[in-house]
Scaffold this active site. Structure first.
Site, PDB file in Angstrom:
ATOM      1  N   LYS A  85       0.859  -1.190   0.000  1.00  0.00           N
ATOM      2  CA  LYS A  85       0.000   0.000   0.000  1.00  0.00           C
ATOM      3  C   LYS A  85       0.896   1.242   0.000  1.00  0.00           C
ATOM      4  CE  LYS A  85      -3.906   1.870   2.714  1.00  0.00           C
ATOM      5  NZ  LYS A  85      -4.785   1.583   3.862  1.00  0.00           N
ATOM      6  N   SER A 160      -9.647   1.482   2.780  1.00  0.00           N
ATOM      7  CA  SER A 160      -8.783   2.305   1.953  1.00  0.00           C
ATOM      8  C   SER A 160      -7.700   1.514   1.218  1.00  0.00           C
ATOM      9  CB  SER A 160      -8.111   3.385   2.814  1.00  0.00           C
ATOM     10  OG  SER A 160      -7.312   2.783   3.824  1.00  0.00           O
ATOM     11  N   SER A 184      -9.783  -0.984   6.973  1.00  0.00           N
ATOM     12  CA  SER A 184      -9.235  -0.800   5.623  1.00  0.00           C
ATOM     13  C   SER A 184      -8.507  -1.994   5.013  1.00  0.00           C
ATOM     14  CB  SER A 184      -8.300   0.401   5.601  1.00  0.00           C
ATOM     15  OG  SER A 184      -9.067   1.567   5.546  1.00  0.00           O
TER      16      SER A 184
HETATM   17  N1  GLN Z   1     -13.233   3.580   6.433  1.00  0.00           N
HETATM   18  C1  GLN Z   1     -12.510   3.981   7.602  1.00  0.00           C
HETATM   19  C2  GLN Z   1     -12.152   5.453   7.502  1.00  0.00           C
HETATM   20  O1  GLN Z   1     -12.460   6.024   6.519  1.00  0.00           O
HETATM   21  C3  GLN Z   1     -11.333   3.105   7.809  1.00  0.00           C
HETATM   22  C4  GLN Z   1     -10.059   3.621   7.276  1.00  0.00           C
HETATM   23  C5  GLN Z   1      -8.872   2.735   7.583  1.00  0.00           C
HETATM   24  O2  GLN Z   1      -8.990   1.673   8.187  1.00  0.00           O
HETATM   25  N2  GLN Z   1      -7.716   3.236   7.203  1.00  0.00           N
HETATM   26  O3  GLN Z   1     -11.587   6.019   8.369  1.00  0.00           O
END
Ligand code: GLN
Length: 500
Positions: A85, A160, A184
């Site tokens: 990532k 994400s 994410s």
């Molecule tokens: N969807 C969550 C957010 O927008 C999780 C993001 C993540 O785990 N990095 O914060």
């Protein structure tokens, strides 16, 4: 089946037996990238030349081991092409967090997890697209481009870590690292038919991983199956003197724990999870997964997490508060985009941040700064911390009655690109099952358990802190029981038909 569609453990056997080389595997992955990347958009950067060099080095390493008849220095990851990532720092390769802010940021060092993978001889194929600074659930918040779900190109891959998920599902990498602050890794794994694990807080070093919310962030594997997940988890786990939050807890050989019996273990079903207006198709798949675990020998117990409904509010307050502090260092002065022709430092910082952060990141910074401001600190931030303690107590109570819990990873299957553009709260609500896991620090893994309308659905298994071994063993038995015959996404399965 092409090499790029195989798993880490299958390829490791071929490499050891001399039936494939890392060069062949890496070329197979790079060919797949050439073929589908234009459709999928999984990567921000593909490190083709470095990957070929690393493949060559891995092949030499394996050749030496073979000559000596001693494979002890060879890991199942030696010679395996992996993706990272783009918030995981890579020395000499830009690390953008899919933000205009860091579009040209080239880290002078590797994150600890990257160093570990390199030491084992893994091949790094590239850096994957993500929601900007890991804020989002669809990868649509990337400043660069959208990523499409290999199961249905009209749909998001989740987020994400959507680029990592799409890359592995399309055969553009054999496995990948994601990061998980509120879901994410698990949610995109669920959307793309993969196994994705958020390890216990402290299990994996975060040194060199761009911080979003430091009390919640963890790095973890995204793979085609549970065995691959165990291999990658063992490779990246363990104490790191550079990350004070990393734990000295010993790292077991997770792969060797998979086959053990699950007889007599108890899976808890949190009453609140299944009652919260869940889609009936997903509910049926969950019921099926619970039945399969029961047939595998697990006891089923109903458990309760009474404060569960507050998890999303608590998560968005705490994560945004920490993000507003963490992102303060990105100011265009020390690094990051710098606005041209500013007349003074104040203006330089203000304009750099206004011009280069995207709307979701700005929204979080504003929410977090508000929650931390002296007037509102008690009412928002301190209250959220107290509620977090209640959630931790709930979790401890529930684990008195069971060895793991099961619930959906996400209340829906992958949604359409552009479907939820102006409704951030609707997107936040999708984190209903995942955020509680980060807030309480325990590990959880999403395992494919079926499909709805041709789109994958993941079951989330939640484990006790530092008991990833038991969690993976239960995940492995669920995976076997689900017996999904062809795990390849249509984009990958169509490869032969495209005549290449
Ligand atoms: N969807 C969550 C957010 O927008 C999780 C993001 C993540 O785990 N990095 O914060």
């Amino acid at each position: 089946m092409k090499l790029c569609d195989m798993t880490i453990h299958e390829l490791a056997m071929l490499l050891k037996a001399g039936e494939a080389t890392s060069m062949e595997i890496t070329k197979s992955v790079l060919d797949r990238i050439d073929e589908v990347e234009e459709l999928i958009g999984a990567y921000v950067t593909v490190t083709r030349d470095e990957a070929l060099e690393q493949a060559n080095a891995a092949d030499e390493r394996i050749a030496i081991a073979r000559k000596r008849g001693d494979f002890s220095g060879i890991s199942p990851l030696t010679g395996i092409p992996l993706a990272l990532k783009d918030n995981v720092c890579t020395k000499g390769t830009r690390t953008t967090c899919s933000s205009r802010m860091l579009a040209d940021f080239v880290p002078p060092y590797d994150a600890t997890v990257v160093g570990r993978l390199r030491d084992l001889g893994a091949v790094i194929v590239g850096k994957t697209n993500m929601d900007e600074f890991a804020m989002g659930s669809s990868t649509e918040n990337s400043a660069f481009h959208v990523t499409r779900n290999p199961w249905d190109l009209e749909r998001v891959p989740g987020g994400s870590s959507g680029g990592s998920a799409a890359a592995v599902a399309a055969g553009e990498a054999i496995g990948a690292l994601g990061t998980d602050t509120g879901g994410s890794i698990r949610q995109p794994a669920s959307f793309c038919g993969l196994v994705g694990m958020k390890p216990t807080y402290g299990r994996v070093s975060r040194y060199g991983v761009v911080a979003f919310s430091s009390s919640l962030d963890q790095v973890g594997p995204m793979t085609k199956d549970v065995r691959d997940c165990a291999i990658m988890l063992a490779a990246i786990s363990g104490r790191d003197m550079r990350d004070a939050t990393s734990s000295p807890e010993p790292v077991p050989d997770y792969s060797s724990l998979l086959e053990g019996s699950v007889e007599g273990l108890t899976v808890g079903v949190p009453a609140e999870f299944l009652h919260s207006g869940l889609d009936s198709g997903i509910r049926e798949l969950m019921d099926g997964a619970i039945r399969m675990l029961q047939e595998a020998g697990l006891e089923v117990a109903e458990v309760s997490l009474p404060h569960f409904e507050h998890a999303i509010a608590v998560y968005y307050l705490i994560s945004s508060a920490e993000a507003s502090s963490n992102l303060a260092r990105i100011d265009g002065v020390r690094y990051g985009y710098r606005a041209p022709d500013a007349s003074g430092v104040q203006e330089l910082i203000r304009r750099s941040r206004s011009e280069a952060f995207g709307p979701e990141v700005k929204r979080r910074i504003m929410l977090g700064t508000h929650a931390l401001s002296s007037k509102h600190y008690e009412e928002h931030y301190v209250k959220a911390l107290k509620a977090r303690t209640l959630l931790i107590e709930d979790m401890n109570q529930a684990f008195n009655k069971c060895d793991c819990m099961i619930c959906p990873t996400c209340p829906t299957v992958a949604f359409k690109i552009g479907e939820k553009p102006d409704d951030p709260v609707a997107v936040y609500l999708m984190d209903i099952y995942t955020t509680i896991v980060n807030l309480t620090g325990v590990p959880a893994v999403s395992v494919p358990c079926g499909a709805l309308g041709g789109l994958p659905v993941g079951a989330q298994l939640i484990g006790k802190a530092f008991d990833e071994g038991t969690l993976l063993r239960i995940a492995y038995s669920l995976e076997k029981a689900c017996a999904i015959s062809d795990r390849r996404a249509p984009v990958a399965a169509a490869d032969g038909r495209r005549g290449k």
